[in-house]
Design an enzyme around this catalytic site. Structure first.
Site, PDB file in Angstrom:
ATOM      1  N   CYS A 124       0.831  -1.217   0.000  1.00 59.51           N
ATOM      2  CA  CYS A 124       0.000   0.000   0.000  1.00 59.51           C
ATOM      3  C   CYS A 124       0.856   1.254   0.000  1.00 59.51           C
ATOM      4  O   CYS A 124       0.350   2.342  -0.253  1.00 59.51           O
ATOM      5  CB  CYS A 124      -0.951   0.010   1.193  1.00 59.51           C
TER       6      CYS A 124
ATOM      7  N   CYS B 177      -2.514  -2.854   8.766  1.00 60.18           N
ATOM      8  CA  CYS B 177      -2.186  -1.490   9.213  1.00 60.18           C
ATOM      9  C   CYS B 177      -1.727  -1.514  10.676  1.00 60.18           C
ATOM     10  O   CYS B 177      -0.819  -0.775  11.064  1.00 60.18           O
ATOM     11  CB  CYS B 177      -3.385  -0.568   9.062  1.00 60.18           C
TER      12      CYS B 177
HETATM   13 FE1  FES Z   1      -1.589   0.275   4.281  1.00 64.55          FE
HETATM   14 FE2  FES Z   1      -3.407   0.837   6.004  1.00 64.55          FE
HETATM   15  S1  FES Z   1      -3.719   0.486   3.908  1.00 64.55           S
HETATM   16  S2  FES Z   1      -1.282   0.705   6.337  1.00 64.55           S
END
Ligand code: FES
Length: 141
Positions: A35, A104
């Site tokens: 991400c 996360c």
């Molecule tokens: Fe990557 Fe939350 S989407 S840390």
């Protein structure tokens, strides 16, 4: 049921302990390659206790809420508590995260672990290499 708990929303909208700790003696940064989010934890360790802690997170709301909650959970606690803080504990304290957002909270666990390792190294203290194997070097997933 709402996707995010009230606690997640509260810590996302009003994050605690945000910023840089100028006199930190342990700093840990981790990123998630998928991400692209990045989390940095600053620790001020005094007499084996987390006297102060701050964070900077460039990431999603769950990452910000996880960082905020994680700092609250370890502030004023023995360093050993910070070291054993799990992402499950952070998630539980937030009253849960959606399954696809669990990673996360993992960032918070890893950033703290890396900050503690940095503290041990700076202080010249011995540490268990095996225990820190997953955060030593450039681990990024
Ligand atoms: Fe990557 Fe939350 S989407 S840390």
């Amino acid at each position: 049921m709402a996707l995010y708990s009230e606690k997640v929303m509260d810590h996302f909208l009003h994050p605690r302990n945000v910023g840089v700790l100028e006199d930190a003696n342990g700093v840990g940064e981790v990123g998630n390659a998928k991400c692209g989010d990045i989390m940095k934890i600053y620790l001020k360790v005094e007499d084996g206790v987390v006297a102060d802690v701050k964070f900077e997170t460039f990431g999603c709301g769950s990452a910000i809420a996880s960082s905020s909650m994680a700092t609250e959970l370890i502030k004023g606690k023995p360093l050993s508590d910070a070291l054993t803080l799990t992402n499950q504990a952070v998630t539980e304290a937030l009253d849960g995260l959606p399954a696809h957002k669990i990673h996360c909270s993992v960032l918070a666990e890893e950033a703290i672990k890396r900050a503690v390792l940095d503290y041990y190294k700076r202080a010249g203290l011995p540490y268990d290499k095996e225990f820190f194997r997953d955060v030593e070097g450039g681990h990024e997933d």
